[in-house]
Design a protein around this motif. Structure first.
Motif, short mmCIF file in Angstrom:
data_model
loop_
_atom_site.label_atom_id
_atom_site.label_comp_id
_atom_site.label_asym_id
_atom_site.label_seq_id
_atom_site.Cartn_x
_atom_site.Cartn_y
_atom_site.Cartn_z
N UNK A 120 0.82 -1.22 0.00
CA UNK A 120 0.00 0.00 0.00
C UNK A 120 0.85 1.27 0.00
N UNK A 121 2.15 1.12 -0.22
CA UNK A 121 3.07 2.26 -0.34
C UNK A 121 3.13 3.10 0.95
N UNK A 122 2.93 2.46 2.09
CA UNK A 122 2.88 3.20 3.35
C UNK A 122 4.26 3.64 3.82
N UNK A 123 5.30 3.01 3.29
CA UNK A 123 6.70 3.32 3.62
C UNK A 123 7.14 2.84 5.00
N UNK A 124 6.32 2.02 5.66
CA UNK A 124 6.71 1.54 6.99
C UNK A 124 8.00 0.74 6.92
N UNK A 125 8.14 -0.08 5.91
CA UNK A 125 9.35 -0.90 5.80
C UNK A 125 10.58 -0.04 5.53
#
Length: 277
Positions: free
Chosen positions: A233-238
């Motif tokens: 979901x492109x959340x950038x958490x990783x």
């Protein structure tokens, strides 16, 4: 009104929504002298559980804005996992300094459909998940002061009412049924990056598994982070959570969209607050 506890529930892969919701909750807890309960709706496992509330609980629900609305892959969980039971609620959306568009209207509509009584709502400009150059450092101290003041005003409204059901309906801008915003590239054309997934620099990666643990969709293989078999979901958490800075996006459309945002949306946006009365 006999509120006995304050409950926080937030989806916050990048951490900024959690920071805002916690600031509001802490202010209300101090004002009303009530215990604070925290529910992190971000991990995939957490969204497999049901959360039921009632009129003795004041609930603060927070979500980031994705393309002008609630994250579409998380929306079904907000709709099916929460039961308001007449609980008074405060809706908070965060957005990456472009626009919250219809996100707050959608969150209010969802919570109303789940049986919550909306007391107040806020749309808060925060650091964009895609770039630290957009909404840099937000929510900052000025934002946090505004969030605390917003929470205290919400508490005063509640303290003046014996029944949340008698409060006027909360009105916020936007259309809960509107379509999602279409991301743009630098040339103004639609940025098509739904299938983009992060890449891994194995010269830096230590296979610690941190990225897999942080992924809210449980899509990353903890043994091999280059294997992303589920939804991104492109959340950038990783990317933000990798201690070695080994993950990155190289999709051209995605990177062009980030550059477009950086070129056009770095000017500070003001927060918006709404009350039922």
């Amino acid at each position: 009104m006999k509120i006995k506890r304050i409950c926080l529930l937030y989806f916050s892969p990048a951490g900024t929504t959690a920071k805002a919701v916690k600031a509001a909750g802490k202010a209300l807890s101090g004002q009303l002298g009530l215990p604070l309960e925290e529910n992190d709706f971000t991990p995939a496992a957490a969204r497999q559980k049901d959360f039921s509330f009632d009129s003795s609980c004041l609930v603060i629900v927070g979500s980031p804005t994705y393309a002008g609305k609630l994250p579409n892959k998380i929306l079904p969980d907000f709709k099916t996992r929460l039961t308001g039971g007449g609980a008074p609620a405060i809706a908070i959306v965060t957005y990456g300094n472009r626009s919250y568009d219809n996100a707050l209207a959608e969150l209010c509509a969802v919570l109303g459909g789940d049986g919550f009584r909306l007391v107040a709502g806020a749309a808060l400009s925060c650091r964009h998940a895609f770039s630290d150059q957009i909404g840099t450092g937000r929510p900052d101290e000025q934002d946090l002061a505004q969030i605390r003041a917003f929470a205290l005003q919400s508490g005063r409204i509640l303290s003046q009412s014996d029944d949340p059901g008698t409060l006027p309906a909360l009105t916020v801008p936007g259309d809960a049924d509107a379509p999602y915003y279409v991301p743009k590239m630098e040339d103004g054309q639609p940025a098509r990056f739904l299938k983009a997934k992060p890449k891994v620099d194995f010269s830096l990666c230590t296979r610690c598994g941190r990225c897999a643990a942080l992924c809210p969709m449980a899509s990353i293989d903890p043994e091999d982070p280059s294997k992303i078999d589920g939804i991104c979901i492109k959340c950038q958490a990783c990317i933000r959570g990798c201690p070695q800075h080994a993950l990155y996006f190289d999709d051209p459309a995605f990177l062009s969209h980030v550059r477009m945002l950086t070129q056009n949306f770095t000017q500070r946006r003001e927060n918006a607050f709404f009350f039922c009365c």
